[in-house]
Scaffold this active site. Structure first.
Site, short mmCIF file in Angstrom:
data_model
loop_
_atom_site.label_atom_id
_atom_site.label_comp_id
_atom_site.label_asym_id
_atom_site.label_seq_id
_atom_site.Cartn_x
_atom_site.Cartn_y
_atom_site.Cartn_z
N TRP A 74 -1.59 -47.33 23.62
CA TRP A 74 -1.44 -48.49 24.52
C TRP A 74 -2.20 -48.25 25.81
CZ3 TRP A 74 2.75 -49.02 28.63
CH2 TRP A 74 3.20 -47.76 29.07
N GLU A 123 9.08 -41.55 27.19
CA GLU A 123 9.27 -40.86 25.90
C GLU A 123 10.35 -39.79 25.95
OE1 GLU A 123 5.35 -39.64 24.65
OE2 GLU A 123 4.87 -41.68 23.97
N GLN A 129 8.08 -40.91 32.55
CA GLN A 129 7.04 -41.72 33.19
C GLN A 129 7.59 -43.09 33.55
OE1 GLN A 129 5.64 -41.48 28.96
NE2 GLN A 129 4.22 -43.06 29.71
#
Ligand code: BGC
Length: 731
Positions: free
Chosen positions: A322, A462, A559
């Site tokens: 992405w 993640e 993140q």
């Protein structure tokens, strides 16, 4: 405008090799040294040349035969910066010309001093060509010079052999050629090299070399030029023959350098973001980012996209994430819209693989692979790190659950449409992408009582796996489906289902503390002190103290996740919600992904905390340019480079394009006097000049174009001047 290495240091050899990559969107060649050193990883990549090695489940961007290596001997002694006395050394990539040049003076063991200059430049005109040069000058006494260089098919991807040798040939006394084929994807590779001198040739074990030897008088220069032509069966029926034929007519080093100079001087004239400030590093970091984005992205080829490391290294096996649609595409969309269109076309052309993946998991529409290469099938490796004590492998869950990529692609389609109004693209490709991605979400949601929810996903963060109702995913899915309604894709039944989805999908709202929960459980998890880990962002050092499953149970984000949502859908959230959530979530975010700091910087601009924004921006600049030795060894962080440009344009300059309206609301850092940048919007080339007093927007034509400033719409003809202080406008 130079990326400089002032001192040779083995610790940094691979980081510099990534930083000093040359290329032209067709190929990338790492800035490795000509001679061999311990642990030096060479690399040459051609966009789209992937291969799936035997016994592995994912394709890799092939590390092609090396053409850079040159074994140099001076009076019989191997030239080496490790064993020789180095009197002077400097290596620099000149961003103005595209040339990488190393100048060094060494003293060899017999006391003679010799200047060795090596240089290389990618051809920007004929993208198949690269020119290399070695120039050696004995300074005070004559020397015997020997150089062996050629095409070395013994190159591997971290030890994996990707090519079989087909042919090694010599033509006349100055040209050699090699033909290879990838072992599984059967891509033919032809590489030829032409020299400016007669060589003595040798071929063995996938390698062909030419040797040159000469007694060189003191203060005269021995110059060896090598022009290499790269050809593949992706473009040419007979790549070997084609490369040989091209090499026969190859241009000189000087000519190729001249062409490169012209190309880069035009590029910087038309596309440079300039900053006038006391911090020259900011300008440098932006130039560095623009240079690399430009050379890692195909200029006119929709059959390939951009890997997470561009063409600068083997990291992430050259796969497309992405990163491309959300972090890299904007740089092109607002400067070279056709390149953005190609990047979306790459996805359109891979709808079949995405549909297949959706069916495999019993969904409708298109489930794009988390990692993509050439086929459009899922390429994410099944396993990551091996636990050597237990022998078990950590499964990579992204392919199974990181489904937000589907909406990210649809989001990018809409970004493209807003910026270009390209109806042809919409009709031929855009609508299909919107339809198939929306259909996926309809089938992905589950009914819980009277609402729809999205379960068992991984959001951008993640470190939290298999959670329910990740706010980012739900909102982006909502946005994706709303595009289907906007563009009226599919039949009336489908559109009705879309309406129901939009009415029933659960969109997590701010709680009484104004916090939007990242997912159903995030805010109820324990909070730990992250300061130690935040000191070393990108290192994933938390995983040394906690198992992944334990991190999953903490309020720890790798993140930008919720903050990513605030960034992508700015009109959905009020300023106070942004402020509250930005501060809360940044505190829980380690920034272990390079896709994080810059997004936080943009949001910090939005809440007018320009000091914090600037600090985050500067930290983001260090992701590839910092002093840590090994952080970019296997390639630069392409998304992070794109995000630097985004921070300056969408953050400091405060450009917003939401709902097809161009708004400007600048927030220059304290020490920036002014900045200028080009911006293409709805087929108009605009030019912005921002100072502490004014915003000036210029355009070539008289045709009026609406621009929003301080909540008011103005019509830009040739020029508009907004005054910051009193929010007035002069046209
Ligand atoms: C990040 C992903 C990103 C990938 C490739 C991972 O570390 O978490 O968001 O897509 O790297 O850059």
């Amino acid at each position: 405008m130079k990326v400089k290495e002032k001192q040779f240091d083995l610790e940094y050899i691979n980081k510099y090799a990534s930083q000093l990559t040359i290329g032209n969107g067709f190929f990338g060649i790492r800035g490795s040294q000509e001679e061999d050193y311990r642990n030096q990883v060479r690399g040459m990549f051609i966009a789209g040349v992937y291969n799936r090695p035997l016994g592995t489940e994912s394709a890799e961007l092939v590390n092609l035969p090396d053409v850079v290596k040159a074994d140099i001997k001076i009076d019989g002694e191997h030239f080496s910066l490790e064993s020789m006395k180095v009197l002077t050394y400097e290596r620099a990539l000149d961003l103005k010309t595209g040339e990488l040049k190393r100048c060094t003076v060494v003293e060899i063991s017999n006391g003679k001093k010799v200047q060795v200059v090596t240089s290389r430049v990618a051809d920007q005109h004929n993208q198949q060509q690269v020119a290399l040069k070695v120039a050696i000058t004995p300074l005070f006494a004559d020397c015997q010079i020997e150089i062996v260089t050629g095409i070395d098919g013994q190159q591997t991807n971290f030890g994996t052999q990707q090519l079989v040798e087909k042919e090694l040939r010599v033509f006349g006394d100055d040209l050699l050629g090699a033909s290879y084929q990838t072992t599984e994807s059967n891509i033919g590779i032809g590489i030829s090299a032409r020299f400016n001198k007669k060589g003595v040739f040798q071929a063995k074990n996938r390698r062909i070399t030419a040797a040159f030897s000469e007694m060189v008088k003191k203060n005269t220069t021995f110059t060896l030029e090598k022009v290499v032509v790269l050809s593949t069966s992706l473009q040419h029926e007979k790549p070997f023959e084609q490369s040989v034929a091209q090499a026969r007519q190859s241009e000189s080093y000087t000519k190729i350098l001249e062409q490169s100079k012209t190309y880069w001087s035009n590029f910087w004239r038309d596309h440079r973001v300039t900053i006038e400030s006391t911090a020259s590093f900011d300008q440098f970091a932006l130039d560095f980012a623009a240079y690399h984005l430009q050379i890692m992205t195909p200029r006119n080829d929709a059959s390939v996209s951009v890997g997470a490391k561009g063409l600068t290294g083997e990291g992430y096996k050259g796969h497309v994430f992405w990163d491309t649609e959300i972090f890299i595409l904007p740089f092109f969309l607002y400067q070279f819209p056709d390149i953005a269109k190609n990047l979306l076309t790459y996805r359109y052309d891979r709808l079949a693989g995405a549909r297949q993946k959706a069916r495999k998991h019993h969904y409708q529409g298109a489930l794009f692979p988390w990692e993509s290469a050439s086929t459009g099938n899922e390429e994410t490796p099944k396993f990551a790190a091996l636990n050597i004590k237990t022998g078990t492998r950590q499964e990579v869950a992204s392919a199974a659950a990181e489904h937000h990529i589907v909406a990210d692609i649809a989001y990018a389609v809409q970004e493209y449409m807003q910026a270009t109004d390209d109806q042809l693209f919409l009709e031929t490709k855009g609508k299909a992408l919107v339809h198939e991605t929306a259909a996926f979400w309809l089938s992905r949601a589950v009914k819980v009582n009277d609402r729809l929810e999205i379960h068992q996903v991984i959001g951008p963060d993640e470190y939290t796996e298999y959670i329910d109702n990740n706010a980012y995913t739900n909102y982006l899915a909502y946005y994706n489906v709303s595009l289907a309604v906007k563009y009226q894709v599919g039949d009336s039944l489908f559109l009705k289902e879309c309406q129901t989805f939009l009415e029933q999908l659960y969109l997590p709202k701010a709680n009484e503390e104004q916090l939007i929960p990242q997912d159903d459980t995030y805010l109820s998890k324990p909070i730990i002190d992250l300061s130690l880990y935040k000191e070393r962002p990108g290192s994933q050092s938390i995983l040394l103290d906690y198992a992944r499953s334990e991190v999953n149970e903490l309020q720890v984000s790798k993140q930008a996740d919720l903050v990513m949502l605030l960034y992508l859908l700015p009109t959905y959230f009020s300023q106070s919600i942004v402020a509250k959530n930005l501060r809360y979530y940044e505190n829980k975010t380690i920034h272990d992904s390079s896709l994080s700091k810059a997004i936080h910087a943009i949001e910090a601009c939005r809440i007018q905390d320009s000091e914090w924004a600037y600090q985050l921006f500067q930290e983001a600049c260090l992701i590839d340019l910092g002093s840590e030795p090994h952080t970019s060894d296997d390639g630069l962080h392409a998304a992070s480079l794109g995000a630097l440009w985004m921070t300056v344009i969408f953050g400091f300059a405060g450009i917003q394009t939401t709902d097809g309206q161009l708004t400007i609301s600048p927030q220059l850092p304290e020490n920036w006097e002014s900045m200028t940048f080009p911006f293409v919007w709805k087929n108009h080339s605009l030019f912005f000049e921002l100072t502490k007093e004014q915003v000036i927007v210029k355009k070539d034509s008289e045709e009026p174009l609406p621009i929003f400033y301080a909540g008011t719409q103005y019509q830009l003809k040739k020029k508009l001047i907004f005054n910051w202080r009193n929010e007035s406008c002069v046209s």
